[in-house]
Design an enzyme around this catalytic site. Structure first.
Site, PDB file in Angstrom:
ATOM      1  N   LYS A 192      -4.588  10.048  23.937  1.00 51.30           N
ATOM      2  CA  LYS A 192      -3.535  10.728  24.895  1.00 51.30           C
ATOM      3  C   LYS A 192      -3.123  12.074  24.485  1.00 51.30           C
ATOM      4  O   LYS A 192      -3.323  12.589  23.435  1.00 51.30           O
ATOM      5  CB  LYS A 192      -2.261   9.668  24.751  1.00 51.30           C
ATOM      6  CG  LYS A 192      -2.375   8.453  25.199  1.00 51.30           C
ATOM      7  CD  LYS A 192      -1.125   7.399  25.021  1.00 51.30           C
ATOM      8  CE  LYS A 192      -1.148   6.030  25.400  1.00 51.30           C
ATOM      9  NZ  LYS A 192       0.030   5.279  25.148  1.00 51.30           N
ATOM     10  N   ASP A 209      -3.101   9.875   2.211  1.00 43.49           N
ATOM     11  CA  ASP A 209      -3.046  11.035   3.065  1.00 43.49           C
ATOM     12  C   ASP A 209      -3.858  12.145   2.504  1.00 43.49           C
ATOM     13  O   ASP A 209      -3.865  12.428   1.394  1.00 43.49           O
ATOM     14  CB  ASP A 209      -1.749  11.679   3.555  1.00 43.49           C
ATOM     15  CG  ASP A 209      -1.940  12.289   4.821  1.00 43.49           C
ATOM     16  OD1 ASP A 209      -2.531  13.145   5.030  1.00 43.49           O
ATOM     17  OD2 ASP A 209      -0.731  12.259   5.637  1.00 43.49           O
ATOM     18  N   ASP A 224      -9.809   9.020  13.934  1.00 38.51           N
ATOM     19  CA  ASP A 224      -8.980   8.699  14.904  1.00 38.51           C
ATOM     20  C   ASP A 224      -8.841   9.372  16.208  1.00 38.51           C
ATOM     21  O   ASP A 224      -8.428  10.701  16.048  1.00 38.51           O
ATOM     22  CB  ASP A 224      -7.568   8.071  14.602  1.00 38.51           C
ATOM     23  CG  ASP A 224      -6.785   7.231  15.241  1.00 38.51           C
ATOM     24  OD1 ASP A 224      -7.086   7.492  16.612  1.00 38.51           O
ATOM     25  OD2 ASP A 224      -5.946   6.454  14.866  1.00 38.51           O
ATOM     26  N   GLU A 281      -8.408   7.633   2.246  1.00 37.12           N
ATOM     27  CA  GLU A 281      -8.160   6.717   3.458  1.00 37.12           C
ATOM     28  C   GLU A 281      -6.926   5.959   3.142  1.00 37.12           C
ATOM     29  O   GLU A 281      -6.767   5.270   2.231  1.00 37.12           O
ATOM     30  CB  GLU A 281      -9.287   5.697   3.598  1.00 37.12           C
ATOM     31  CG  GLU A 281      -9.023   4.531   4.474  1.00 37.12           C
ATOM     32  CD  GLU A 281      -9.081   5.037   5.956  1.00 37.12           C
ATOM     33  OE1 GLU A 281      -7.998   4.952   6.535  1.00 37.12           O
ATOM     34  OE2 GLU A 281      -9.925   5.719   6.536  1.00 37.12           O
ATOM     35  N   GLU A 340     -19.934   4.285  14.745  1.00 39.39           N
ATOM     36  CA  GLU A 340     -20.935   4.795  15.469  1.00 39.39           C
ATOM     37  C   GLU A 340     -21.949   3.522  16.292  1.00 39.39           C
ATOM     38  O   GLU A 340     -22.043   3.664  17.554  1.00 39.39           O
ATOM     39  CB  GLU A 340     -22.051   5.340  14.781  1.00 39.39           C
ATOM     40  CG  GLU A 340     -23.348   6.117  15.789  1.00 39.39           C
ATOM     41  CD  GLU A 340     -24.506   6.496  14.825  1.00 39.39           C
ATOM     42  OE1 GLU A 340     -24.506   7.760  14.697  1.00 39.39           O
ATOM     43  OE2 GLU A 340     -25.249   5.695  14.162  1.00 39.39           O
ATOM     44  N   ARG A 399     -20.305   1.412  11.479  1.00 42.42           N
ATOM     45  CA  ARG A 399     -19.962   0.606  12.406  1.00 42.42           C
ATOM     46  C   ARG A 399     -19.225   1.136  13.385  1.00 42.42           C
ATOM     47  O   ARG A 399     -19.193   0.694  14.487  1.00 42.42           O
ATOM     48  CB  ARG A 399     -18.938  -0.531  11.655  1.00 42.42           C
ATOM     49  CG  ARG A 399     -17.665  -0.162  11.099  1.00 42.42           C
ATOM     50  CD  ARG A 399     -17.009  -1.224  10.178  1.00 42.42           C
ATOM     51  NE  ARG A 399     -16.011  -0.663   9.626  1.00 42.42           N
ATOM     52  CZ  ARG A 399     -14.438  -1.112   9.837  1.00 42.42           C
ATOM     53  NH1 ARG A 399     -14.388  -2.128  10.579  1.00 42.42           N
ATOM     54  NH2 ARG A 399     -13.424  -0.482   9.139  1.00 42.42           N
TER      55      ARG A 399
END
Length: 238
Positions: free
Chosen positions: A151, A125, A147, A98, A219, A217
């Site tokens: 777009k 990463d 994430d 993370e 979900e 959290r």
């Protein structure tokens, strides 16, 4: 007056494009303490290019001290799922990746509270970890509410692209399980299209969570806002 603990957190150098946040709201005093006091012992060494410029292979046994089965969680968010899995399966080693430092601090607090000891935390990463793990070294991987990058022009930033999936497939054993949870229908579409191309077979795609699931959290937010979760399971081809 107590001094604020200093964190040794050092994100990966920008050796490849990274999208997203590394820092959020100001950390609480306790969270800074978790980073300063706990992260050093839990962070696997030799992952960053600074520590391992030759990108030598890092074997999981070096991380956990034995040849136990190892799982990977990509983007553990606040850490609820990762800590739950560590507590449920104490004989398994779990590596969490993370880059968002606030999430790392939240996870460290949960690790303290739960007392789990079978975890390793890479605050960066996941691609850098996948670069140095050996072939067929993971038994399970999780991608929980990633994430969504909604777009269209940002879809290439999603984890379910060849840049991420091919390295993941390389480090997973034949028959290893890859779980994906998301509440974004288009993310499901891209997942179902791209993951099989990387060498995985679809096992199931269902609105029902896995038997060992814990609601996170992310979900709960999705359910409050009227979005339906999807739980997708793949198996690494042998």
């Amino acid at each position: 007056m107590n001094e604020t603990p200093k964190s040794e957190f050092d994100p990966n150098p920008p050796r490849r494009n990274f999208y997203g946040r590394r820092h959020g709201k100001t950390l609480r005093h306790s969270q800074k303490g978790y980073l300063a006091e706990d992260l050093g012992e839990l962070r696997p060494r030799g992952i960053t290019a600074q520590e391992n410029p030759e990108r030598e292979t890092i074997y999981p046994a070096r991380i956990f001290g034995d040849d136990r089965a190892v799982w990977l969680e990509v983007g553990f968010g606040g850490g609820e799922h990762m800590v739950h899995m560590a507590a449920t399966y104490p004989d398994i080693g779990i590596i969490g990746c993370e880059p968002f430092i606030n999430g790392v601090a939240m996870l460290l607090g949960k690790i303290r509270a739960a007392g789990v000891q079978n975890v390793s935390v890479h605050p960066g990463d996941a691609r850098d970890l996948m670069d140095v793990l050996p072939d067929a070294s993971l038994d399970r991987a999780f991608l929980m509410y990633p994430d969504p990058w909604p777009k269209a022009r940002h879809h290439r930033r999603r984890f379910v692209t060849p840049e991420h999936l091919l390295p993941l497939a390389r480090i997973m054993r034949p028959g290893a399980e890859f779980r994906v949870a998301t509440d974004i229908p288009d993310y499901v579409r891209q997942t179902l299209e791209q993951v099989p191309l990387a060498g995985f077979d679809l096992v199931s795609e269902t609105p029902q969570p896995w038997a060992d699931w814990i609601s996170t959290r992310y979900e709960q937010k999705a359910l409050r806002e009227g979005r339906s979760p999807h739980y997708v399971t793949f198996r690494r081809q042998g």
